[in-house]
Design an enzyme around this catalytic site. Structure first.
Site, PDB file in Angstrom:
ATOM      1  N   PHE A 191      16.071  22.522  -5.139  1.00  0.00           N
ATOM      2  CA  PHE A 191      17.229  22.778  -4.291  1.00  0.00           C
ATOM      3  C   PHE A 191      16.802  23.091  -2.855  1.00  0.00           C
ATOM      4  CE2 PHE A 191      21.204  25.404  -3.463  1.00  0.00           C
ATOM      5  CZ  PHE A 191      21.953  24.274  -3.240  1.00  0.00           C
ATOM      6  N   LYS A 212     -13.009 -17.008   3.976  1.00  0.00           N
ATOM      7  CA  LYS A 212     -13.473 -15.778   3.303  1.00  0.00           C
ATOM      8  C   LYS A 212     -14.311 -16.128   2.079  1.00  0.00           C
ATOM      9  CE  LYS A 212      -9.909 -12.580   4.851  1.00  0.00           C
ATOM     10  NZ  LYS A 212      -9.064 -11.453   4.543  1.00  0.00           N
ATOM     11  N   CYS A 227      14.047  33.907   6.400  1.00  0.00           N
ATOM     12  CA  CYS A 227      12.975  33.530   7.336  1.00  0.00           C
ATOM     13  C   CYS A 227      12.933  32.035   7.675  1.00  0.00           C
ATOM     14  CB  CYS A 227      11.627  33.943   6.763  1.00  0.00           C
ATOM     15  SG  CYS A 227      11.489  35.721   6.622  1.00  0.00           S
ATOM     16  N   GLY A 280      16.144  28.379   1.694  1.00  0.00           N
ATOM     17  CA  GLY A 280      17.059  29.348   2.307  1.00  0.00           C
ATOM     18  C   GLY A 280      16.318  30.636   2.574  1.00  0.00           C
TER      19      GLY A 280
HETATM   20  N1  LIG Z   1      -6.568  -1.747   3.797  1.00  0.00           N
HETATM   21  C1  LIG Z   1      -6.598  -0.582   3.210  1.00  0.00           C
HETATM   22  O1  LIG Z   1      -7.346   0.337   3.583  1.00  0.00           O
HETATM   23  C2  LIG Z   1      -5.745  -0.308   2.009  1.00  0.00           C
HETATM   24  C3  LIG Z   1      -5.826   0.932   1.335  1.00  0.00           C
HETATM   25  C4  LIG Z   1      -5.044   1.150   0.219  1.00  0.00           C
HETATM   26  C5  LIG Z   1      -4.177   0.174  -0.217  1.00  0.00           C
HETATM   27  N2  LIG Z   1      -4.102  -1.029   0.469  1.00  0.00           N
HETATM   28  C6  LIG Z   1      -3.191  -2.037  -0.038  1.00  0.00           C
HETATM   29  O2  LIG Z   1      -3.973  -3.083  -0.576  1.00  0.00           O
HETATM   30  C7  LIG Z   1      -3.312  -4.332  -0.356  1.00  0.00           C
HETATM   31  C8  LIG Z   1      -4.235  -5.276   0.390  1.00  0.00           C
HETATM   32  O3  LIG Z   1      -4.524  -4.741   1.671  1.00  0.00           O
HETATM   33  P1  LIG Z   1      -5.605  -5.405   2.619  1.00  0.00           P
HETATM   34  O4  LIG Z   1      -5.658  -4.563   3.845  1.00  0.00           O
HETATM   35  O5  LIG Z   1      -6.851  -5.644   1.868  1.00  0.00           O
HETATM   36  O6  LIG Z   1      -4.884  -6.816   2.922  1.00  0.00           O
HETATM   37  P2  LIG Z   1      -5.514  -8.103   3.636  1.00  0.00           P
HETATM   38  O7  LIG Z   1      -4.353  -8.881   4.129  1.00  0.00           O
HETATM   39  O8  LIG Z   1      -6.614  -7.701   4.558  1.00  0.00           O
HETATM   40  O9  LIG Z   1      -6.214  -8.883   2.449  1.00  0.00           O
HETATM   41  C9  LIG Z   1      -5.483  -9.539   1.474  1.00  0.00           C
HETATM   42  C10 LIG Z   1      -6.206 -10.829   1.084  1.00  0.00           C
HETATM   43  O10 LIG Z   1      -5.406 -11.498   0.120  1.00  0.00           O
HETATM   44  C11 LIG Z   1      -5.539 -12.897   0.367  1.00  0.00           C
HETATM   45  N3  LIG Z   1      -4.414 -13.589  -0.294  1.00  0.00           N
HETATM   46  C12 LIG Z   1      -3.140 -13.719   0.090  1.00  0.00           C
HETATM   47  N4  LIG Z   1      -2.442 -14.426  -0.812  1.00  0.00           N
HETATM   48  C13 LIG Z   1      -3.296 -14.754  -1.805  1.00  0.00           C
HETATM   49  C14 LIG Z   1      -3.162 -15.449  -3.025  1.00  0.00           C
HETATM   50  N5  LIG Z   1      -1.996 -15.984  -3.405  1.00  0.00           N
HETATM   51  N6  LIG Z   1      -4.241 -15.602  -3.804  1.00  0.00           N
HETATM   52  C15 LIG Z   1      -5.433 -15.061  -3.401  1.00  0.00           C
HETATM   53  N7  LIG Z   1      -5.625 -14.384  -2.277  1.00  0.00           N
HETATM   54  C16 LIG Z   1      -4.554 -14.234  -1.479  1.00  0.00           C
HETATM   55  C17 LIG Z   1      -5.543 -13.006   1.867  1.00  0.00           C
HETATM   56  O11 LIG Z   1      -6.074 -14.248   2.283  1.00  0.00           O
HETATM   57  C18 LIG Z   1      -6.422 -11.819   2.235  1.00  0.00           C
HETATM   58  O12 LIG Z   1      -7.774 -12.176   2.290  1.00  0.00           O
HETATM   59  C19 LIG Z   1      -2.033  -3.985   0.377  1.00  0.00           C
HETATM   60  O13 LIG Z   1      -0.986  -3.823  -0.570  1.00  0.00           O
HETATM   61  C20 LIG Z   1      -2.335  -2.661   1.027  1.00  0.00           C
HETATM   62  O14 LIG Z   1      -1.173  -1.913   1.280  1.00  0.00           O
HETATM   63  C21 LIG Z   1      -4.884  -1.279   1.534  1.00  0.00           C
END
Ligand SMILES: NC(=O)c1ccc[n+]([C@@H]2O[C@H](COP(=O)([O-])OP(=O)(O)OC[C@H]3O[C@@H](n4cnc5c(N)ncnc54)[C@H](O)[C@@H]3O)[C@@H](O)[C@H]2O)c1
Length: 421
Positions: free
Chosen positions: A246, A20, A252, A249
């Site tokens: 709460f 990445k 309806c 009720g």
């Molecule tokens: N995907 C969505 O649309 C979305 C929307 C809202 C919230 N979120 C939240 O955002 C967070 C990330 O989601 P995502 O879909 O982007 O996850 P993802 O797994 O696609 O991306 C996370 C990235 O973090 C990297 N990573 C892991 N450990 C790491 C570290 N120690 N140091 C640096 N990089 C590291 C991974 O290699 C990966 O590229 C989650 O908590 C998810 O619930 C996601």
């Protein structure tokens, strides 16, 4: 990263995935997502975007870091926060070498309490002090994959969970180009909201699907039903009914919910969400009985007896059921309701009272002082104006508030309990 860079920020992405990092450093996106490729290329060409696997390099000149690592479920279903804590350690070590005030935004979806732990880890690893040298802000993400860029610029709200004004201003400035109201909240609220949002979204999907299944079985156009449902923005798609309090009720809701559940049942359609509503509501009533029992108090005053304020309708009023249970357990009960005059009750309303509480006339009064002076625990069951300032008028009284009376929460002095707040 793409959007923040396009807004004029310099953004350094840190990822443990070297592939990445390499993609970003070649000006290419690391995900397939509408409009992101163009924005990454543009930001990279302008020198606003780079990536690395080295935290120290990334944070050397940074004012803000955004934690957005994955938080998947672990085997038990809890959120696995190991990546969050690994990042907190790395940020802590990087900050040890920095003299700038730094704001960490937790953008990942986490559980309440995470912010505190991240702050402690950063303090331990950096030797710096939270509030003085850095701050950790909870700042949940609302965008959806597939429409991420559009959603980034138009979220429903930007939530900034912090008690620090300095950190709030810095966090707010990150989203200066975003078209959304900014809400400053407590950290715990910001940590909770995303879980609540997504659970509600899942509930909406399953509810609509169950309605669809029932309608299909009956040969009814479910899309027409749900289109009409969505057209009602007064009661259906609105803030209506969404205040913790709460049980429901009245004459309806319980009746018609039961009817829909049984139509599904009689037509061999499984509707676990619809089936679960009544047991959940029943549980809410049991919770109140438990709360009352736990106080050990036996002289109970109930303020408001009808199923909602401004009516004398007692049918399926959940508080009537509670009164029935308490009377059965030998509690000493007094009830105040300015709208309920037994002599005026007629029809099914009267029949309901006769069946449930045959001796209601002995305990109900429209003299509020009489109830309050003769009872040691007051249950506020309707949001009538005359109950609004009870905690300040009777500071020595124990109160359980089912409706969140105005000011009750603030003037509690420990003798006031909100029912679910
Ligand atoms: N995907 C969505 O649309 C979305 C929307 C809202 C919230 N979120 C939240 O955002 C967070 C990330 O989601 P995502 O879909 O982007 O996850 P993802 O797994 O696609 O991306 C996370 C990235 O973090 C990297 N990573 C892991 N450990 C790491 C570290 N120690 N140091 C640096 N990089 C590291 C991974 O290699 C990966 O590229 C989650 O908590 C998810 O619930 C996601």
């Amino acid at each position: 990263m793409a959007c923040l860079a396009d807004d004029g920020n310099r953004v350094v992405g840190v990822d443990v995935s070297i592939s990445k990092v390499n993609l970003i450093n070649a000006g290419s996106p690391s995900i397939v997502e509408k409009d992101v490729d163009g924005l990454i290329k543009k930001g990279w060409e302008a020198g606003n975007i780079e990536a690395t696997d080295n935290y120290k390099t990334a944070l050397r000149d940074a004012d803000v870091s955004i934690i957005c690592v994955g938080t998947p479920n672990n085997k038990s279903g809890h959120l696995d926060l190991t990546r969050i804590h690994a990042v907190a350690q790395d940020i802590g070590e990087a900050l040890a070498e920095s003299d700038r005030f730094h704001v960490v935004l937790i953008r990942s979806t986490v559980v309440p309490g995470t912010n505190e732990k991240v702050g402690t880890t950063i303090e331990e690893r950096s030797g710096k002090k939270r509030r003085v040298d850095f701050e950790v802000v909870s700042n949940p993400e609302f965008l959806r994959e597939g429409t991420a860029v559009q959603d980034f610029y138009n979220p429903p709200v930007t939530v900034i969970g912090t008690s620090s004004n300095r950190a709030f201003e810095i966090a707010k400035s990150v989203y200066r180009k975003v078209d959304a109201p900014v809400r400053k909240t407590s950290i715990a609220v910001a940590e909770t909201i995303k879980l609540v949002n997504n659970s509600f979204h899942a509930l909406k999907v399953t509810f609509a699907n169950e309605v669809g299944s029932i309608c299909k079985q009956l040969g009814i156009d479910s899309h027409e039903v749900m289109d009409l449902f969505c057209q009602d923005r007064k009661l259906n798609l609105s803030a209506c009914y969404l205040k913790p309090g709460f049980a429901y009720g009245g004459s309806c809701l319980p009746k018609d919910l039961r009817a829909l559940r049984l139509i599904a049942h009689d037509n061999y359609v499984d509707t676990p969400v619809i089936n679960a509503i009544e047991p959940s509501n029943k549980y809410q009533k049991q919770r109140l009985v438990d709360m009352i029992t736990e106080t050990g108090i036996k002289k109970i005053g109930i303020l408001g007896f009808s199923f909602k304020p401004g009516t004398d309708d007692l049918r399926e009023s959940p508080i009537v059921e509670i009164a029935e249970i308490l009377l059965g357990k030998g509690y000493d009960l007094k009830v105040h309701d300015k709208n309920v005059h037994l002599s005026n009750l007629i029809g099914r309303n009267k029949q309901y009272v006769n069946e449930k509480i045959p001796h209601l006339e002995k305990i109900i009064t429209d003299d509020l002082d009489e109830v309050i002076n003769n009872c040691d625990l007051i249950i506020v069951a309707n949001k009538e104006e005359q109950y609004a300032d009870l905690p300040s008028r009777y500071p020595g009284k124990d109160i359980i508030d089912l409706v969140r009376i105005e000011g009750g929460f603030e003037t509690s002095r420990g003798r006031y309990q909100g029912f679910c707040w």
